[in-house]
Structures are given as structure tokens and as C-alpha cells.
Motif scaffolding. Structure first.
Motif, PDB file in Angstrom:
ATOM      1  N   ALA A  64      -5.979  94.424  24.376  1.00 24.48           N
ATOM      2  CA  ALA A  64      -6.436  94.584  22.997  1.00 24.48           C
ATOM      3  C   ALA A  64      -7.948  94.673  22.899  1.00 24.48           C
ATOM      4  O   ALA A  64      -8.489  95.443  22.100  1.00 24.48           O
ATOM      5  N   GLU A  65      -8.643  93.907  23.732  1.00 24.09           N
ATOM      6  CA  GLU A  65     -10.105  93.897  23.690  1.00 24.09           C
ATOM      7  C   GLU A  65     -10.714  95.077  24.449  1.00 24.09           C
ATOM      8  O   GLU A  65     -11.848  95.480  24.165  1.00 24.09           O
ATOM      9  N   ASN A  66      -9.973  95.621  25.403  1.00 21.96           N
ATOM     10  CA  ASN A  66     -10.511  96.721  26.226  1.00 21.96           C
ATOM     11  C   ASN A  66      -9.484  97.846  26.320  1.00 21.96           C
ATOM     12  O   ASN A  66      -8.912  98.085  27.392  1.00 21.96           O
ATOM     13  N   PRO A  67      -9.211  98.538  25.232  1.00 19.20           N
ATOM     14  CA  PRO A  67      -8.248  99.644  25.283  1.00 19.20           C
ATOM     15  C   PRO A  67      -8.776 100.753  26.185  1.00 19.20           C
ATOM     16  O   PRO A  67      -9.980 100.853  26.419  1.00 19.20           O
ATOM     17  N   PRO A  68      -7.883 101.584  26.718  1.00 12.16           N
ATOM     18  CA  PRO A  68      -8.327 102.631  27.640  1.00 12.16           C
ATOM     19  C   PRO A  68      -9.274 103.621  26.973  1.00 12.16           C
ATOM     20  O   PRO A  68      -9.031 104.083  25.855  1.00 12.16           O
ATOM     21  N   GLY A  69     -10.377 103.920  27.652  1.00 12.82           N
ATOM     22  CA  GLY A  69     -11.333 104.905  27.152  1.00 12.82           C
ATOM     23  C   GLY A  69     -10.896 106.322  27.460  1.00 12.82           C
ATOM     24  O   GLY A  69      -9.843 106.564  28.045  1.00 12.82           O
ATOM     25  N   ARG A  70     -11.749 107.269  27.069  1.00 10.11           N
ATOM     26  CA  ARG A  70     -11.375 108.681  27.202  1.00 10.11           C
ATOM     27  C   ARG A  70     -11.169 109.102  28.650  1.00 10.11           C
ATOM     28  O   ARG A  70     -10.276 109.895  28.953  1.00 10.11           O
ATOM     29  N   ASP A  83       6.244 103.107  21.579  1.00 14.26           N
ATOM     30  CA  ASP A  83       6.292 103.217  20.120  1.00 14.26           C
ATOM     31  C   ASP A  83       7.057 102.021  19.556  1.00 14.26           C
ATOM     32  O   ASP A  83       8.251 101.869  19.784  1.00 14.26           O
ATOM     33  N   VAL A  84       6.363 101.162  18.835  1.00 14.03           N
ATOM     34  CA  VAL A  84       6.998  99.997  18.219  1.00 14.03           C
ATOM     35  C   VAL A  84       7.044 100.129  16.701  1.00 14.03           C
ATOM     36  O   VAL A  84       7.306  99.152  15.991  1.00 14.03           O
ATOM     37  N   GLY A  85       6.763 101.325  16.207  1.00 13.96           N
ATOM     38  CA  GLY A  85       6.861 101.566  14.780  1.00 13.96           C
ATOM     39  C   GLY A  85       5.627 101.211  13.979  1.00 13.96           C
ATOM     40  O   GLY A  85       5.680 101.194  12.744  1.00 13.96           O
ATOM     41  N   LEU A  86       4.522 100.946  14.661  1.00 11.56           N
ATOM     42  CA  LEU A  86       3.278 100.622  13.973  1.00 11.56           C
ATOM     43  C   LEU A  86       2.301 101.781  14.085  1.00 11.56           C
ATOM     44  O   LEU A  86       2.294 102.488  15.099  1.00 11.56           O
ATOM     45  N   PRO A  87       1.447 101.987  13.075  1.00 11.80           N
ATOM     46  CA  PRO A  87       0.391 103.004  13.203  1.00 11.80           C
ATOM     47  C   PRO A  87      -0.538 102.645  14.360  1.00 11.80           C
ATOM     48  O   PRO A  87      -0.764 101.462  14.655  1.00 11.80           O
ATOM     49  N   GLU A  88      -1.070 103.662  15.007  1.00 15.36           N
ATOM     50  CA  GLU A  88      -1.951 103.428  16.153  1.00 15.36           C
ATOM     51  C   GLU A  88      -3.140 102.548  15.777  1.00 15.36           C
ATOM     52  O   GLU A  88      -3.600 101.731  16.582  1.00 15.36           O
ATOM     53  N   SER A  89      -3.611 102.658  14.548  1.00 17.98           N
ATOM     54  CA  SER A  89      -4.770 101.878  14.116  1.00 17.98           C
ATOM     55  C   SER A  89      -4.476 100.387  14.041  1.00 17.98           C
ATOM     56  O   SER A  89      -5.404  99.569  13.985  1.00 17.98           O
ATOM     57  N   GLU A  90      -3.191 100.011  14.024  1.00 17.81           N
ATOM     58  CA  GLU A  90      -2.825  98.596  13.901  1.00 17.81           C
ATOM     59  C   GLU A  90      -2.441  97.959  15.230  1.00 17.81           C
ATOM     60  O   GLU A  90      -2.226  96.738  15.288  1.00 17.81           O
ATOM     61  N   ILE A  91      -2.338  98.759  16.278  1.00 17.29           N
ATOM     62  CA  ILE A  91      -1.826  98.252  17.552  1.00 17.29           C
ATOM     63  C   ILE A  91      -2.700  97.145  18.130  1.00 17.29           C
ATOM     64  O   ILE A  91      -2.197  96.099  18.573  1.00 17.29           O
ATOM     65  N   GLN A  92      -4.025  97.336  18.148  1.00 17.82           N
ATOM     66  CA  GLN A  92      -4.889  96.332  18.761  1.00 17.82           C
ATOM     67  C   GLN A  92      -4.782  94.989  18.055  1.00 17.82           C
ATOM     68  O   GLN A  92      -4.690  93.941  18.713  1.00 17.82           O
ATOM     69  N   ASP A  93      -4.779  94.984  16.739  1.00 16.14           N
ATOM     70  CA  ASP A  93      -4.649  93.721  16.006  1.00 16.14           C
ATOM     71  C   ASP A  93      -3.292  93.080  16.252  1.00 16.14           C
ATOM     72  O   ASP A  93      -3.169  91.855  16.349  1.00 16.14           O
TER      73      ASP A  93
END
Length: 225
Positions: A64-70, A83-93
Motif C-alpha cells: 500500500a505504501e509502495n505501489p508498483p511504479g511505471r 479485482d475485488v470490486g473496488l475502484p482503483e483509487s480506493e485500493i491503497q486505502d
């Protein structure tokens, strides 16, 4: 270049176990409340590998703190969150929330009480050899491969290592010990891969009791191989 298995397991192995527990389940965790999927992971893991809960907490938080970079994304050297049914913007939280729940479970000793499995993942994690047996020998193709249920059981016993037969005997006994209602037992068998009905005139629990006797005798006395 995709990650090699050793690197994957070191960095994401237990994270992967947690997220697999969510397949087919809602990711509806909240602060102060765990989802059924996370409870299933904790119930099984505390019983079998309690040390792994802390490993999962660390791997979830680090991801969560270090998601994969480009660059890692371009090279394929990253863990793809299913895919757990959450928007990508909410995954880290959400991953941070899961890590917080796991941390609290370890620090407070907050462990789900023993119960029958509640998710597809938990059924397979708790009864792996029974799932192998039912999914491999009692799929919808079973009537085309064997004369009857007894023939399928005999084939399993004659082709499977005795240590795995003994494991199956233990898992069948454990499933019977849950004392499920017939309808719930039928659901359990379906979750574990059985795609045909038990032979007449047996109910699901009746057939399991017969199977326990057959497999137990094979383990004690040996089966013709």
C-alpha cells in the motif's frame, strides 16, 4: 520480465493469500469491522499458521505504501491486485485498512471463533485433499469415467499415495464433526468440487459417513494397488 517465484513469495506470498480469500466475496471492510472474507482468512490462518498473520500485515502495508511504479508495471515485475470490486483509487486505502485489522488481531488476540467455513476460499484452505478428491473424481464427467461412486473411490485409493489417503480420512472426519444440516452439507460438497449427487439412497452426510469408513479401512489395512 515477470517476477521469479522466489521473489514473488518473499514480497507478496502472504498478501496473495489474503486477497485470494476475497475472490467472490465483497470487500466491505470498515474501520472497526472486518469483512466475512477477512474473518475467514483469520479463522483458518490463526489455526494453521498463526505467524503468517504478521507477515500478511507487513506485506499488505508495504504494498500500500509502495505501489508498483511505471517501470515495474512496464516490465511486469509487480503483483497484480485481483479485482475485488473496488475502484482503483480506493485500493491503497483498503489495503492499509486490511493491514490495520490484521495488526489489531495480532496485538489484541482478536481471533474469530471456530466455525464451519464461510467462503469458497476457506472451504478449500481447510479441506484441500477432500477438494482434490471431490473435484478430481466426482466432477460432472464421473459417470462417463467410472461405473459408479464405489469405482471412483476405488480408483482414488489405488492411485493415491497412502499419506494423502490418510489426510483425506482426517478431513472427512473433520467435516462430519461439524455436524452440518443436510442442506449445508450438500453446499459444502459442492463448494469442494462435487458436481454429482451422492449415490441413492444416501444423503450427503450418509455418503460421507460411508466414505469415512471406506477410506479409513484403506488407511489401516492398505488397499490393493
Amino acid at each position: 520480465m515477470p517476477m521469479k517465484p522466489l521473489e514473488h513469495d518473499r514480497r507478496y506470498g502472504e498478501l496473495d493469500q489474503v486477497l485470494r480469500a476475497y475472490l467472490g466475496q465483497p470487500a466491505d471492510d470498515e474501520e472497526g469491522r472486518r469483512s466475512a472474507a477477512l474473518d475467514a482468512y483469520l479463522r483458518h490462518t490463526w489455526h494453521t499458521r498463526p505467524w503468517a498473520v504478521a507477515v500478511a500485515e507487513q506485506q499488505l502495508r508495504q504494498y500500500a505504501e509502495n505501489p508498483p511504479g511505471r517501470l515495474r508495471l512496464r516490465l511486469g515485475e509487480f503483483y497484480p491486485v485481483p479485482d475485488v470490486g473496488l475502484p482503483e483509487s480506493e485500493i491503497q486505502d483498503w489495503l492499509r485498512l486490511l493491514a490495520d485489522h490484521l495488526k489489531a488481531s495480532v496485538e489484541d488476540g482478536d481471533v474469530p471463533p471456530p466455525a464451519a467455513p464461510a467462503t469458497h476460499w476457506e472451504w478449500h484452505a481447510r479441506f484441500p485433499e477432500l477438494a482434490q478428491f471431490l473435484g478430481g473424481w466426482f466432477s460432472q464427467d464421473m459417470p462417463d469415467e467410472f461405473a459408479d461412486h464405489d469405482a471412483a473411490v476405488a480408483d482414488y485409493l489405488s492411485t493415491t499415495d497412502p499419506s494423502l489417503v490418510a489426510r483425506l480420512a482426517g478431513e472427512v472426519a473433520e467435516l462430519l464433526a461439524l455436524e452440518l444440516e443436510e442442506e449445508d452439507c450438500a453446499v459444502a460438497l459442492a463448494e469442494l468440487g462435487m458436481e454429482i449427487d451422492p449415490p441413492a439412497p444416501y444423503s450427503p452426510t450418509g455418503w460421507l459417513a460411508l466414505l469415512a469408513e471406506r477410506v479409513g479401512d484403506a488407511g489401516r489395512h492398505g488397499e490393493d494397488r
